[in-house]
Motif scaffolding. Structure first.
Motif, mmCIF file in Angstrom:
data_model
loop_
_atom_site.group_PDB
_atom_site.id
_atom_site.type_symbol
_atom_site.label_atom_id
_atom_site.label_comp_id
_atom_site.label_asym_id
_atom_site.label_seq_id
_atom_site.Cartn_x
_atom_site.Cartn_y
_atom_site.Cartn_z
ATOM 1 N N LYS A 23 0.776 -1.280 -0.184
ATOM 2 C CA LYS A 23 0.060 0.077 -0.151
ATOM 3 C C LYS A 23 0.568 1.350 -0.168
ATOM 4 N N VAL A 24 1.899 1.365 1.001
ATOM 5 C CA VAL A 24 2.511 2.260 0.319
ATOM 6 C C VAL A 24 3.256 2.621 -0.410
ATOM 7 N N ALA A 25 4.237 1.341 -0.948
ATOM 8 C CA ALA A 25 4.626 1.435 -1.905
ATOM 9 C C ALA A 25 3.461 1.999 -4.080
ATOM 10 N N ASN A 26 2.447 1.256 -3.407
ATOM 11 C CA ASN A 26 1.431 2.439 -4.677
ATOM 12 C C ASN A 26 1.048 4.097 -4.319
ATOM 13 N N HIS A 27 1.429 3.804 -3.194
ATOM 14 C CA HIS A 27 0.497 5.609 -2.526
ATOM 15 C C HIS A 27 1.533 6.546 -3.544
ATOM 16 N N PHE A 28 3.436 6.086 -2.565
ATOM 17 C CA PHE A 28 4.021 7.010 -2.683
ATOM 18 C C PHE A 28 4.954 6.593 -3.951
ATOM 19 N N GLN A 29 4.757 5.490 -5.141
ATOM 20 C CA GLN A 29 5.251 5.354 -6.303
ATOM 21 C C GLN A 29 6.558 4.718 -6.236
ATOM 22 N N LEU A 30 6.643 3.735 -4.963
ATOM 23 C CA LEU A 30 8.381 3.669 -4.508
ATOM 24 C C LEU A 30 8.532 1.878 -4.749
ATOM 25 N N HIS A 31 9.553 1.696 -5.348
ATOM 26 C CA HIS A 31 9.688 0.064 -5.998
ATOM 27 C C HIS A 31 9.560 -1.274 -4.210
ATOM 28 N N HIS A 75 20.348 -1.325 -9.050
ATOM 29 C CA HIS A 75 19.035 -0.912 -10.346
ATOM 30 C C HIS A 75 18.481 -0.589 -9.538
ATOM 31 N N TYR A 76 17.895 -0.234 -8.536
ATOM 32 C CA TYR A 76 17.005 1.557 -7.770
ATOM 33 C C TYR A 76 17.765 2.653 -6.765
ATOM 34 N N LEU A 77 18.542 2.258 -5.773
ATOM 35 C CA LEU A 77 18.769 2.860 -5.360
ATOM 36 C C LEU A 77 19.975 3.442 -5.824
ATOM 37 N N GLY A 78 21.022 3.069 -6.746
ATOM 38 C CA GLY A 78 22.172 3.496 -6.768
ATOM 39 C C GLY A 78 21.798 4.273 -8.115
ATOM 40 N N LEU A 79 20.750 4.397 -9.206
ATOM 41 C CA LEU A 79 20.341 4.791 -10.152
ATOM 42 C C LEU A 79 19.309 5.787 -9.171
ATOM 43 N N LYS A 80 19.139 6.895 -7.993
ATOM 44 C CA LYS A 80 18.462 7.615 -7.623
ATOM 45 C C LYS A 80 16.537 7.177 -7.438
ATOM 46 N N LYS A 81 16.606 5.792 -7.516
ATOM 47 C CA LYS A 81 14.821 4.987 -7.624
ATOM 48 C C LYS A 81 14.975 4.814 -6.255
ATOM 49 N N ALA A 82 13.270 5.223 -5.380
ATOM 50 C CA ALA A 82 12.988 4.880 -3.900
ATOM 51 C C ALA A 82 12.851 3.961 -3.543
ATOM 52 N N VAL A 83 12.992 2.960 -2.523
ATOM 53 C CA VAL A 83 12.531 1.803 -2.657
ATOM 54 C C VAL A 83 11.798 1.565 -1.478
ATOM 55 N N ILE A 198 -1.548 6.331 8.656
ATOM 56 C CA ILE A 198 0.190 5.709 8.762
ATOM 57 C C ILE A 198 0.894 7.093 7.310
ATOM 58 N N LEU A 199 -0.133 6.900 6.218
ATOM 59 C CA LEU A 199 0.001 7.420 5.207
ATOM 60 C C LEU A 199 1.138 8.797 5.252
ATOM 61 N N ASP A 200 0.874 9.398 6.081
ATOM 62 C CA ASP A 200 0.302 11.354 6.362
ATOM 63 C C ASP A 200 1.841 10.534 8.021
ATOM 64 N N GLN A 201 2.404 9.640 8.960
ATOM 65 C CA GLN A 201 3.394 9.998 8.898
ATOM 66 C C GLN A 201 4.611 9.982 8.761
ATOM 67 N N ILE A 202 3.803 8.760 7.756
ATOM 68 C CA ILE A 202 5.233 8.407 6.608
ATOM 69 C C ILE A 202 5.701 9.620 5.474
ATOM 70 N N ASN A 203 4.352 10.301 5.422
ATOM 71 C CA ASN A 203 4.961 11.546 4.229
ATOM 72 C C ASN A 203 5.471 13.326 4.730
ATOM 73 N N GLN A 204 5.255 12.564 6.151
ATOM 74 C CA GLN A 204 6.121 14.042 7.176
ATOM 75 C C GLN A 204 6.967 13.784 6.975
ATOM 76 N N GLN A 205 7.676 12.352 6.922
ATOM 77 C CA GLN A 205 9.527 12.358 7.905
ATOM 78 C C GLN A 205 9.607 12.399 5.793
ATOM 79 N N LEU A 206 9.267 11.985 5.086
ATOM 80 C CA LEU A 206 9.462 12.189 3.695
ATOM 81 C C LEU A 206 10.210 13.698 3.732
ATOM 82 N N GLN A 207 9.292 14.703 4.077
ATOM 83 C CA GLN A 207 9.783 16.031 3.776
ATOM 84 C C GLN A 207 10.485 16.356 4.950
ATOM 85 N N LYS A 208 11.312 15.647 5.714
ATOM 86 C CA LYS A 208 11.643 16.306 6.359
ATOM 87 C C LYS A 208 13.227 15.830 6.182
#
Length: 213
Positions: A23-31, A75-83, A198-208
């Protein structure tokens, strides 16, 4: 220096790590990185006889998780793709300490430190916990054949081991945010409001700080 988001979701067996990670991967478009579980050929034997099959089981998990992280780094982190991963590599030590005999654990620990020394480390942790009854219920509902012989006493010990691990993790890594979620109170599968919380808590940390999307 900005870090590429690398989120790990952890918690005892049956708590809902993979479901939340999806669910987190789908919401934030993460691998999404999912751990290999049922493919472990020793796992069913392990739950039947922990002493006999623990070393083979833990070594299989360690080698596969090492290979997964190596691939993710390239294939992901090294190419600046979030996981987001539905496990943290340190979980290997939680299980190994509980199941391996002393000499086996010493050998295992040496191999673990060699393999993980230069592996990418998460910069955010989500810790799911729930009561023993909830864990047993969810394990029963998902019906994995290899998990049918899990003993309640083993699961309770594992739950306590995770709590100790997470307490130590926060002390050792004060720079890595940890989001703790009570799986008895928040039903992120059936209740959209709980998931949004939960998604809001994650987003707050991503913005920090230094973690960016």
């Amino acid at each position: 220096m900005h870090e590429v988001p690398f989120i790990a979701v952890e918690g005892p067996i049956g708590v809902g790590k993979t479901s939340l990670s999806k669910k987190v991967a789908n919401h934030f478009q993460l691998h999404l990185l999912k751990e290999i579980v049922e493919e472990n050929p020793f796992l069913g034997k392990f739950y039947d006889d922990i002493d006999e099959w623990s070393f083979q089981t833990e070594m299989f998990f360690l080698c596969n998780r090492y290979k997964q992280l190596e691939d993710i780094d390239s294939h992901y982190l090294g190419l600046k793709k979030a996981v987001i991963a539905d496990y943290h590599i340190s979980k290997n030590m939680i299980f190994a300490k509980r199941t391996l005999k002393h000499r086996q654990f010493e050998k295992y620990q040496q191999i673990y430190h060699i393999l993980t020394a230069d592996m990418p480390k998460p910069n955010m942790m989500i810790y799911l916990d729930a009561s023993l009854d909830t864990l047993l219920s969810r394990i029963s509902m998902r019906g994995r054949e290899v998990e049918m012989n899990i003993q309640a006493s083993y699961l309770q010990q594992l739950k306590q081991d995770y709590q100790t691990f997470m307490d130590d993790f926060e002390k050792q890594h004060p720079d890595i945010p940890v989001i703790r979620i009570n799986g008895d109170k928040l039903d992120f599968i059936k209740q959209q409001d709980d998931l949004n919380f939960i998604l809001d808590q994650i987003n707050q940390q991503l913005q920090k700080g230094e973690i960016i999307r």
